[in-house]
Enzyme design. Structure first.
Site, short mmCIF file in Angstrom:
data_model
loop_
_atom_site.label_atom_id
_atom_site.label_comp_id
_atom_site.label_asym_id
_atom_site.label_seq_id
_atom_site.Cartn_x
_atom_site.Cartn_y
_atom_site.Cartn_z
CE LYS A 5 -18.79 -10.70 -7.46
NZ LYS A 5 -17.70 -11.23 -6.62
NE ARG B 76 -15.65 -14.92 -11.96
CZ ARG B 76 -16.66 -15.14 -11.12
NH1 ARG B 76 -17.89 -14.87 -11.48
NH2 ARG B 76 -16.44 -15.63 -9.93
NE ARG C 126 -19.34 -17.86 0.03
CZ ARG C 126 -19.07 -17.08 -1.03
NH1 ARG C 126 -19.70 -15.95 -1.20
NH2 ARG C 126 -18.17 -17.45 -1.91
NE ARG D 215 -19.75 -20.78 -4.01
CZ ARG D 215 -19.59 -19.62 -4.65
NH1 ARG D 215 -20.37 -18.61 -4.37
NH2 ARG D 215 -18.65 -19.48 -5.56
NE ARG E 76 -14.26 -18.90 -5.85
CZ ARG E 76 -14.83 -19.01 -4.65
NH1 ARG E 76 -14.37 -19.87 -3.75
NH2 ARG E 76 -15.85 -18.26 -4.33
P1 AMP Z 1 -19.26 -17.07 -8.36
O1 AMP Z 1 -20.48 -17.62 -7.70
O2 AMP Z 1 -19.52 -15.80 -9.12
O3 AMP Z 1 -18.10 -16.95 -7.41
O4 AMP Z 1 -18.82 -18.13 -9.48
C1 AMP Z 1 -18.45 -19.45 -9.13
C2 AMP Z 1 -17.62 -20.07 -10.25
O5 AMP Z 1 -18.41 -20.13 -11.46
C3 AMP Z 1 -16.37 -19.30 -10.66
O6 AMP Z 1 -15.26 -19.60 -9.83
C4 AMP Z 1 -16.17 -19.80 -12.08
O7 AMP Z 1 -15.66 -21.11 -12.12
C5 AMP Z 1 -17.60 -19.85 -12.60
N1 AMP Z 1 -18.05 -18.56 -13.15
C6 AMP Z 1 -19.05 -17.77 -12.67
N2 AMP Z 1 -19.22 -16.69 -13.44
C7 AMP Z 1 -18.29 -16.77 -14.43
C8 AMP Z 1 -17.95 -15.95 -15.53
N3 AMP Z 1 -18.59 -14.79 -15.76
N4 AMP Z 1 -16.95 -16.37 -16.35
C9 AMP Z 1 -16.32 -17.54 -16.14
N5 AMP Z 1 -16.57 -18.35 -15.11
C10 AMP Z 1 -17.56 -17.98 -14.26
#
Ligand code: AMP
Length: 192
Positions: free
Chosen positions: A13, A87, A126, A138, A149
């Site tokens: 994404k 989400r 990654r 990360r 996740r």
């Molecule tokens: P991402 O970079 O999108 O994989 O997000 C990393 C982490 O941030 C996720 O595993 C969640 O802990 C938190 N996070 C990001 N976006 C959301 C969302 N829309 N709702 C809830 N938690 C989020």
């Protein structure tokens, strides 16, 4: 044109959103990036979400909806790409209301479809690439957190597929194809 890119962690994404920003001048809104920024800044909210993020769990709807509201209201754009948001169904409803208030709408929800085994490989890749480049990977790019996740994705986020399908907005592309093929498939959807 406002779109959502949907898909589990590692689906591509962020990469594809980056191309759309470069080539179409769209604005990428990634709640993951916003939360990582908050975490790095050491703000109160950042401290509250750090452990949740590292464990691969979802941050509360209130926090992420608040972040998106602030960004949306403070940014002028010909098109937003929502990456990693919404989400949950509650977030999806909130996004609909926010866009409504702004006199805007959602044009497409595109899922990057991938298989789970490939995801693990991509995420590990990654993390390794970050280390090789001298960066810190990360905190949530490890097997334990990834499993969590993925579970969160299937439990809380995948219902959005039905939600947007029912609204006539959903479509998908094959996220297992090469980066360029995915890019072309996305472009075909947006221009078609
Ligand atoms: P991402 O970079 O999108 O994989 O997000 C990393 C982490 O941030 C996720 O595993 C969640 O802990 C938190 N996070 C990001 N976006 C959301 C969302 N829309 N709702 C809830 N938690 C989020």
């Amino acid at each position: 044109m406002n779109i959502i890119l949907l898909g589990p962690p590692g689906a591509g994404k962020g990469t594809q959103a980056g191309f759309l920003v470069e080539e179409r001048g769209m604005v990428q809104l990634s709640t993951g990036d916003m939360l990582r920024e908050a975490k790095a800044s050491g703000s109160e909210m950042g401290k509250r979400v750090a452990a949740i993020m590292d464990a691969g769990e979802l941050v509360t709807d209130e926090i992420v909806i608040g972040l998106i509201r602030e960004k949306l209201q403070g940014t002028k754009s010909a098109g937003f790409i929502f990456d990693g948001f919404p989400r949950t169904l509650k977030q999806a409803d909130a996004l609909g209301e926010l866009l409504d208030e702004m006199g805007q709408s959602l044009d497409a929800v595109i899922e990057l479809r991938v298989n789970d085994e490939a995801l693990v490989g991509r995420i590990v890749g990654r993390a390794e690439a970050a280390v090789a480049a001298g960066d810190k990977p990360r905190a949530d790019d490890n097997a334990e957190s990834l499993k969590k996740r993925l579970m969160e994705y299937y439990k809380q986020t995948s219902p959005l597929i039905g939600y947007y399908y029912a609204k006539g907005m959903y479509s998908r592309v094959d996220g297992m194809a090469s980066m360029d093929e995915v890019k072309a498939a996305l472009a075909a959807k947006l221009d078609g």
